[in-house]
Motif scaffolding. Structure first.
Motif, PDB file in Angstrom:
ATOM      1  N   THR A  86      14.502  -8.911  -2.588  1.00  0.00           N
ATOM      2  CA  THR A  86      14.095  -9.647  -3.783  1.00  0.00           C
ATOM      3  C   THR A  86      13.380 -10.937  -3.404  1.00  0.00           C
ATOM      4  O   THR A  86      12.366 -11.306  -4.010  1.00  0.00           O
ATOM      5  N   VAL A  87      13.885 -11.631  -2.403  1.00  0.00           N
ATOM      6  CA  VAL A  87      13.226 -12.860  -1.937  1.00  0.00           C
ATOM      7  C   VAL A  87      11.834 -12.544  -1.408  1.00  0.00           C
ATOM      8  O   VAL A  87      10.851 -13.220  -1.741  1.00  0.00           O
ATOM      9  N   LEU A  88      11.721 -11.510  -0.599  1.00  0.00           N
ATOM     10  CA  LEU A  88      10.420 -11.128  -0.063  1.00  0.00           C
ATOM     11  C   LEU A  88       9.456 -10.745  -1.181  1.00  0.00           C
ATOM     12  O   LEU A  88       8.294 -11.137  -1.190  1.00  0.00           O
ATOM     13  N   GLN A  89       9.945  -9.979  -2.127  1.00  0.00           N
ATOM     14  CA  GLN A  89       9.093  -9.521  -3.226  1.00  0.00           C
ATOM     15  C   GLN A  89       8.612 -10.683  -4.084  1.00  0.00           C
ATOM     16  O   GLN A  89       7.437 -10.772  -4.433  1.00  0.00           O
ATOM     17  N   GLN A  90       9.505 -11.586  -4.421  1.00  0.00           N
ATOM     18  CA  GLN A  90       9.144 -12.705  -5.288  1.00  0.00           C
ATOM     19  C   GLN A  90       8.190 -13.673  -4.592  1.00  0.00           C
ATOM     20  O   GLN A  90       7.300 -14.226  -5.233  1.00  0.00           O
ATOM     21  N   THR A  91       8.352 -13.857  -3.313  1.00  0.00           N
ATOM     22  CA  THR A  91       7.532 -14.827  -2.592  1.00  0.00           C
ATOM     23  C   THR A  91       6.166 -14.267  -2.221  1.00  0.00           C
ATOM     24  O   THR A  91       5.144 -14.929  -2.373  1.00  0.00           O
ATOM     25  N   VAL A  92       6.131 -13.045  -1.728  1.00  0.00           N
ATOM     26  CA  VAL A  92       4.880 -12.445  -1.285  1.00  0.00           C
ATOM     27  C   VAL A  92       4.083 -11.888  -2.459  1.00  0.00           C
ATOM     28  O   VAL A  92       2.856 -11.893  -2.448  1.00  0.00           O
ATOM     29  N   GLY A  93       4.769 -11.421  -3.480  1.00  0.00           N
ATOM     30  CA  GLY A  93       4.066 -10.863  -4.628  1.00  0.00           C
ATOM     31  C   GLY A  93       3.745  -9.400  -4.419  1.00  0.00           C
ATOM     32  O   GLY A  93       4.272  -8.733  -3.544  1.00  0.00           O
ATOM     33  N   ASP A  94       2.844  -8.867  -5.257  1.00  0.00           N
ATOM     34  CA  ASP A  94       2.425  -7.469  -5.146  1.00  0.00           C
ATOM     35  C   ASP A  94       0.905  -7.405  -5.169  1.00  0.00           C
ATOM     36  O   ASP A  94       0.217  -8.422  -5.090  1.00  0.00           O
ATOM     37  N   THR A  95       0.371  -6.208  -5.282  1.00  0.00           N
ATOM     38  CA  THR A  95      -1.085  -6.049  -5.203  1.00  0.00           C
ATOM     39  C   THR A  95      -1.811  -6.704  -6.367  1.00  0.00           C
ATOM     40  O   THR A  95      -3.016  -6.919  -6.302  1.00  0.00           O
ATOM     41  N   GLU A  96      -1.113  -6.994  -7.440  1.00  0.00           N
ATOM     42  CA  GLU A  96      -1.733  -7.651  -8.594  1.00  0.00           C
ATOM     43  C   GLU A  96      -1.519  -9.162  -8.571  1.00  0.00           C
ATOM     44  O   GLU A  96      -2.075  -9.875  -9.399  1.00  0.00           O
ATOM     45  N   THR A  99      -1.061 -14.307  -5.150  1.00  0.00           N
ATOM     46  CA  THR A  99      -0.576 -14.839  -3.871  1.00  0.00           C
ATOM     47  C   THR A  99      -0.396 -13.770  -2.809  1.00  0.00           C
ATOM     48  O   THR A  99      -0.117 -14.101  -1.663  1.00  0.00           O
ATOM     49  N   SER A 100      -0.534 -12.496  -3.154  1.00  0.00           N
ATOM     50  CA  SER A 100      -0.314 -11.449  -2.161  1.00  0.00           C
ATOM     51  C   SER A 100      -1.485 -11.368  -1.191  1.00  0.00           C
ATOM     52  O   SER A 100      -2.643 -11.557  -1.572  1.00  0.00           O
ATOM     53  N   PRO A 101      -1.225 -11.097   0.074  1.00  0.00           N
ATOM     54  CA  PRO A 101      -2.324 -10.943   1.038  1.00  0.00           C
ATOM     55  C   PRO A 101      -3.334  -9.892   0.607  1.00  0.00           C
ATOM     56  O   PRO A 101      -4.544 -10.067   0.791  1.00  0.00           O
ATOM     57  N   ALA A 102      -2.842  -8.782   0.034  1.00  0.00           N
ATOM     58  CA  ALA A 102      -3.747  -7.713  -0.383  1.00  0.00           C
ATOM     59  C   ALA A 102      -4.703  -8.186  -1.479  1.00  0.00           C
ATOM     60  O   ALA A 102      -5.908  -7.918  -1.437  1.00  0.00           O
ATOM     61  N   ALA A 103      -4.175  -8.897  -2.473  1.00  0.00           N
ATOM     62  CA  ALA A 103      -5.021  -9.389  -3.561  1.00  0.00           C
ATOM     63  C   ALA A 103      -6.009 -10.432  -3.053  1.00  0.00           C
ATOM     64  O   ALA A 103      -7.187 -10.439  -3.441  1.00  0.00           O
ATOM     65  N   LEU A 104      -5.557 -11.308  -2.180  1.00  0.00           N
ATOM     66  CA  LEU A 104      -6.442 -12.346  -1.645  1.00  0.00           C
ATOM     67  C   LEU A 104      -7.516 -11.761  -0.732  1.00  0.00           C
ATOM     68  O   LEU A 104      -8.623 -12.305  -0.635  1.00  0.00           O
ATOM     69  N   LEU A 105      -7.194 -10.644  -0.083  1.00  0.00           N
ATOM     70  CA  LEU A 105      -8.221  -9.957   0.690  1.00  0.00           C
ATOM     71  C   LEU A 105      -9.313  -9.418  -0.223  1.00  0.00           C
ATOM     72  O   LEU A 105     -10.502  -9.430   0.124  1.00  0.00           O
ATOM     73  N   THR A 292       6.109  -6.858  11.118  1.00  0.00           N
ATOM     74  CA  THR A 292       5.149  -6.088  11.915  1.00  0.00           C
ATOM     75  C   THR A 292       3.912  -5.746  11.090  1.00  0.00           C
ATOM     76  O   THR A 292       2.775  -5.834  11.578  1.00  0.00           O
ATOM     77  N   GLN A 293       4.130  -5.368   9.847  1.00  0.00           N
ATOM     78  CA  GLN A 293       3.001  -5.042   8.978  1.00  0.00           C
ATOM     79  C   GLN A 293       2.107  -6.268   8.764  1.00  0.00           C
ATOM     80  O   GLN A 293       0.875  -6.175   8.829  1.00  0.00           O
ATOM     81  N   LEU A 294       2.722  -7.415   8.516  1.00  0.00           N
ATOM     82  CA  LEU A 294       1.946  -8.643   8.345  1.00  0.00           C
ATOM     83  C   LEU A 294       1.184  -8.993   9.624  1.00  0.00           C
ATOM     84  O   LEU A 294       0.013  -9.396   9.572  1.00  0.00           O
ATOM     85  N   THR A 413      -2.653  -3.366   1.432  1.00  0.00           N
ATOM     86  CA  THR A 413      -2.153  -2.862   0.149  1.00  0.00           C
ATOM     87  C   THR A 413      -0.962  -1.933   0.362  1.00  0.00           C
ATOM     88  O   THR A 413       0.029  -1.998  -0.370  1.00  0.00           O
ATOM     89  N   ALA A 414      -1.055  -1.085   1.390  1.00  0.00           N
ATOM     90  CA  ALA A 414       0.051  -0.170   1.693  1.00  0.00           C
ATOM     91  C   ALA A 414       1.300  -0.936   2.096  1.00  0.00           C
ATOM     92  O   ALA A 414       2.425  -0.527   1.798  1.00  0.00           O
TER      93      ALA A 414
END
Length: 488
Positions: A86-96, A99-105, A292-294, A413-414
């Motif tokens: 939950t902490v990871l999800q709230q802080t990193v966000g999702d594809t929408e 703040t998510s790396p995928a969205a910022l890319l 690792t993914q990051l 995104t994955a």
């Protein structure tokens, strides 16, 4: 039947009824205590027709109780993992999320396209560099969050281990009381309740199983078979790791010298449930995989934007994205913690004395790496190549648990989708186990707990029996008075 026999029968009945009333009153008083079971006064008929309380037992259901312990451990493990996800999800966000790396890319890719359409526009070039900085910062922040989750999980393991040792000490005192009381035929029902309550608390910290032996003596084992308690408590040890980073591993948890969680724990000895198992999995598996993914996203960006020697040399150096200030290397394999260090090349940042046009022209590593040798304002070839590089397939480390042959944008995104999937699976499993725990606890309470309606009904019955015995004693007393008056 003689008067003395009648008197003794009534007296023994009165005594038995009094004890049963006392037990029932105690049940009513503890009705709100979920750790207390219903006490039962076992009555037998004496040779003279009277009755007496032989002993006091308690209502129990060992199968339901064991099922409750198992459900408690499973729920506790899943809850520990879910809290971290939950902490990871709230802080990193999702594809929408913005703040998510995928969205910022995606934002960065659009900024590159705009710059390529107007390669002479310095504002668009600067916007692309800013978008790149936002991507790098999001990876930095995400990496920091991952390590905080790991550090917090490590601290939680230390707390749980301390709780386990405290509970084992309390269990030894309660178990000794049960064994000693059983041996002399004393009432040990309250001690049994205390012992069961301790086991319930212990099952939250780690999965356990128990074995009951002579005189109600109990031995405790982890759900992987390591002895926790056998006549005496075994030592449970853990050395807190302190602040963790992407290159460090947490320490193992040991029970009587055997590693049961963390590095060094064999598959056969590893705890299967309980909070300790959950925190260890979060610290050593889930969070590490996400890190690792990051890191691989960061490596993919450095690779995609690397500069090659335009004078015929073969050396490739980091371009827009670097592994750290002044670092020109282009990693060819996974680098632990790279996401926490990735930054935008100062040569492209006007606030650090650089020029955003190096994104268009190249040359962040000197004249040999300039692509736009004629300094044409309309030159867009390099920008177009960079846009293509974001969509080009790369290979990634298998420990990322994601598809390898894909673009860095698709990989990012994955990664977010993987995190969402992990949380969804854990959340669903937690809901299921919580429902099982609730149903099992309710069933156990129905089987062993105090029902006030039943107790009040029993008390009315016992009061009538008490009154009858008292009346009979009164009749016998009157008959004795008459007999003595005749004799006198």
């Amino acid at each position: 039947m003689s008067l003395s026999a009648t008197f003794n029968t009534a007296r023994s009945s009165l005594q038995a009824t009094s004890t049963r009333l006392s037990v029932s009153a105690s049940n009513v008083a503890s009705a709100d205590d979920t750790s207390t079971s219903r006490k039962i006064a076992v009555v037998t008929t004496t040779s003279d027709g009277g009755s007496k309380v032989v002993n006091i037992t308690r209502a129990s259901d060992s199968a339901l109780y064991d099922r409750m312990l198992s459900a408690t451990s499973s729920s506790s493990k899943l809850s520990a993992i879910d809290s971290g996800l939950t902490v990871l999800q709230q802080t990193v966000g999702d594809t929408e999320s913005e703040t998510s790396p995928a969205a910022l890319l995606g934002v960065f890719s659009s900024a590159l396209s705009s710059a390529a359409n107007a390669p002479d526009d310095s504002a668009l070039a600067a916007s692309a560099v800013t978008a790149a900085q936002n991507v790098a910062q999001s990876l930095n922040d995400a990496s920091e969050t991952v390590q905080k989750v790991r550090t917090d999980a490590d601290s939680s393991i230390a707390t749980s281990v301390s709780n386990v040792n405290d509970l084992l000490a309390k269990f030894q005192a309660a178990n000794d009381a049960v064994v000693q009381g059983t041996a002399i035929g004393a009432n040990v029902t309250d001690a049994l309740d205390r012992r069961d309550a301790i086991l319930s608390d212990l099952s939250e910290e780690m999965g356990i199983s128990t074995l009951t032996r002579a005189n109600n003596d109990v031995a405790i084992y982890t759900d992987s078979g390591v002895t926790l308690f056998d006549k005496s408590a075994r030592s449970v040890t853990f050395q807190a790791s302190g602040a963790l980073d992407a290159t460090s591993s947490g320490n193992a948890v040991y029970v009587d010298g055997v590693a049961v969680a963390g590095p060094g724990a064999s598959s056969s000895m590893t705890l299967k449930s309980g909070a300790i198992a959950g925190y260890a999995e979060l610290r050593d598996d889930v969070a590490v995989t996400y890190q690792t993914q990051l890191d691989e996203v960061a490596r993919g960006l450095i690779t995609a934007f690397a500069e090659t020697d335009q004078t015929g040399g073969t050396t490739t150096l980091a371009g827009l994205f670097t592994a750290g200030s002044g670092d020109t290397s282009v990693p060819s394999s996974l680098v632990a913690g790279l996401a926490g260090n990735i930054t935008v090349n100062a040569a492209a940042d006007s606030t650090q004395g650089g020029s955003p046009f190096t994104l268009r022209d190249g040359g962040m590593n000197g004249a040999s790496y300039v692509y736009n040798a004629d300094s044409e304002a309309s030159y867009s070839t390099r920008l177009t190549e960079l846009i293509g590089a974001l969509s080009a397939s790369q290979t990634y480390d298998s420990s990322s648990q994601l598809e390898s042959d894909t673009s860095v944008m698709t990989f990012a995104t994955a990664s977010v989708s993987w995190l969402q999937g992990q949380r969804s699976v854990v959340s669903t499993s937690l809901d299921t186990q919580s429902a099982v725990l609730s149903q099992t606890s309710t069933a156990l309470s129905s089987a062993t707990g105090v029902n006030l309606d039943d107790e009040y009904a029993l008390q009315l019955e016992l009061e009538r029996s008490y009154q009858a015995s008292s009346k009979l004693i009164g009749v016998v007393s009157d008959l004795y008075d008459q007999l003595f008056s005749v004799i006198g």
